[in-house]
Motif scaffolding. Structure first.
Motif, PDB file in Angstrom:
ATOM      1  N   ASP A  72      10.431  -1.415  -0.671  1.00 47.82           N
ATOM      2  CA  ASP A  72       9.194  -1.780  -1.361  1.00 47.82           C
ATOM      3  C   ASP A  72       9.425  -2.960  -2.300  1.00 47.82           C
ATOM      4  OD1 ASP A  72       7.829   0.276  -0.101  1.00 47.82           O
ATOM      5  OD2 ASP A  72       8.173   1.687  -1.736  1.00 47.82           O
ATOM      6  N   ARG A 103      -6.671  -4.841   1.898  1.00 50.14           N
ATOM      7  CA  ARG A 103      -5.738  -4.163   2.801  1.00 50.14           C
ATOM      8  C   ARG A 103      -4.953  -3.049   2.107  1.00 50.14           C
ATOM      9  NH1 ARG A 103      -3.537  -9.728   5.410  1.00 50.14           N
ATOM     10  NH2 ARG A 103      -5.356 -10.139   6.702  1.00 50.14           N
ATOM     11  N   GLY A 104      -5.210  -2.812   0.821  1.00 51.96           N
ATOM     12  CA  GLY A 104      -4.574  -1.706   0.127  1.00 51.96           C
ATOM     13  C   GLY A 104      -3.461  -2.086  -0.835  1.00 51.96           C
ATOM     14  N   TRP A 105      -3.138  -3.354  -0.933  1.00 54.75           N
ATOM     15  CA  TRP A 105      -2.113  -3.783  -1.883  1.00 54.75           C
ATOM     16  C   TRP A 105      -2.646  -3.543  -3.286  1.00 54.75           C
ATOM     17  CZ3 TRP A 105       2.665  -6.410  -0.859  1.00 54.75           C
ATOM     18  CH2 TRP A 105       2.965  -6.495   0.504  1.00 54.75           C
ATOM     19  N   GLN A 106      -1.747  -3.201  -4.208  1.00 58.70           N
ATOM     20  CA  GLN A 106      -2.153  -2.837  -5.556  1.00 58.70           C
ATOM     21  C   GLN A 106      -1.672  -3.859  -6.575  1.00 58.70           C
ATOM     22  OE1 GLN A 106      -0.705   1.154  -6.322  1.00 58.70           O
ATOM     23  NE2 GLN A 106      -0.673   1.483  -4.118  1.00 58.70           N
ATOM     24  N   PRO A 135       0.828  -1.211   0.000  1.00 61.79           N
ATOM     25  CA  PRO A 135       0.000   0.000   0.000  1.00 61.79           C
ATOM     26  C   PRO A 135       0.860   1.257   0.000  1.00 61.79           C
ATOM     27  CG  PRO A 135      -0.700  -1.527   1.719  1.00 61.79           C
ATOM     28  CD  PRO A 135       0.570  -2.058   1.152  1.00 61.79           C
ATOM     29  N   ASP A 136       0.313   2.328  -0.542  1.00 57.81           N
ATOM     30  CA  ASP A 136       0.959   3.648  -0.575  1.00 57.81           C
ATOM     31  C   ASP A 136       2.276   3.654  -1.332  1.00 57.81           C
ATOM     32  OD1 ASP A 136      -1.178   4.597   0.960  1.00 57.81           O
ATOM     33  OD2 ASP A 136      -0.155   4.053   2.812  1.00 57.81           O
ATOM     34  N   THR A 137       2.420   2.809  -2.331  1.00 64.46           N
ATOM     35  CA  THR A 137       3.601   2.836  -3.197  1.00 64.46           C
ATOM     36  C   THR A 137       3.131   2.964  -4.634  1.00 64.46           C
ATOM     37  OG1 THR A 137       3.632   0.432  -3.375  1.00 64.46           O
ATOM     38  CG2 THR A 137       5.016   1.409  -1.665  1.00 64.46           C
ATOM     39  N   TYR A 138       4.044   3.377  -5.484  1.00 62.53           N
ATOM     40  CA  TYR A 138       3.736   3.554  -6.895  1.00 62.53           C
ATOM     41  C   TYR A 138       4.673   2.681  -7.713  1.00 62.53           C
ATOM     42  CZ  TYR A 138       1.240   7.522  -5.023  1.00 62.53           C
ATOM     43  OH  TYR A 138       0.398   8.300  -4.297  1.00 62.53           O
TER      44      TYR A 138
END
Length: 166
Positions: free
Chosen positions: A21, A101-104, A10-13
């Motif tokens: 990451d 949980r926000g994983w992309q 989560p919160d990574t690009y």
């Protein structure tokens, strides 16, 4: 070849992943999960699938109660079919939980082994990061789709607004 779904934290690009990451990038195999067939609850607890393990236990108890009421080979057959269903869907449930949980999701990679899939993904990621971005092309002029009805002169039954003819 086996397909793997690639998820980033989560919160990574995907374009700017740090070393920490990159260490956390997760590859989830598509398809049947053998550990979930034999030791489903332990596998779910190890993977931290809390909601999934609760639903699994409730469904397993409900299935056990119903099949015992039926009797005969129903408990054995019901348990085997339920175990196979869980093993078929286990990796999908893991992916679903991680996305909650926000994983992309970033990619789908194929490889004969997990190491092969990781090598393909990270080499493609490195090549993409070292290649300069292409110049942005001028936007194409907007055109109406070819199958869109014309309202002025053409009459398309059911699609043209206006008075209805009986």
């Amino acid at each position: 070849m086996t397909m793997y779904t690639v998820l980033i934290p989560p919160d990574t690009y995907p374009d700017s992943l740090s070393d920490t990451d990159l260490d956390r990038v997760t590859f989830i195999k598509e398809g049947f999960c053998w550990p979930a067939l034999y030791i489903a609850v332990i596998w779910m607890l190890f993977r931290r699938l809390w909601l999934v393990v609760i639903v699994y236990l409730v469904l397993a108890l409900l299935l056990e109660f119903v099949t015992r009421q039926i009797g005969g080979v129903a408990p054995l057959l019901g348990g085997l079919l339920f175990a196979v269903l869980v093993a078929l869907e286990a990796n999908g449930l893991r992916r679903w939980t991680m996305e909650r949980r926000g994983w992309q999701f970033v990619a789908t990679v194929e490889g004969s082994t997990l190491a092969d899939a990781e090598q393909r993904f990270f080499s493609a990621l490195a090549a993409r990061q070292t290649t300069p971005a292409p110049a942005t092309p001028a936007p194409a002029p907007r055109m109406a789709p070819a199958n869109a009805p014309r309202f002025a002169s053409a009459h398309v039954v059911g699609l043209t607004p206006g008075p209805r003819h009986s």
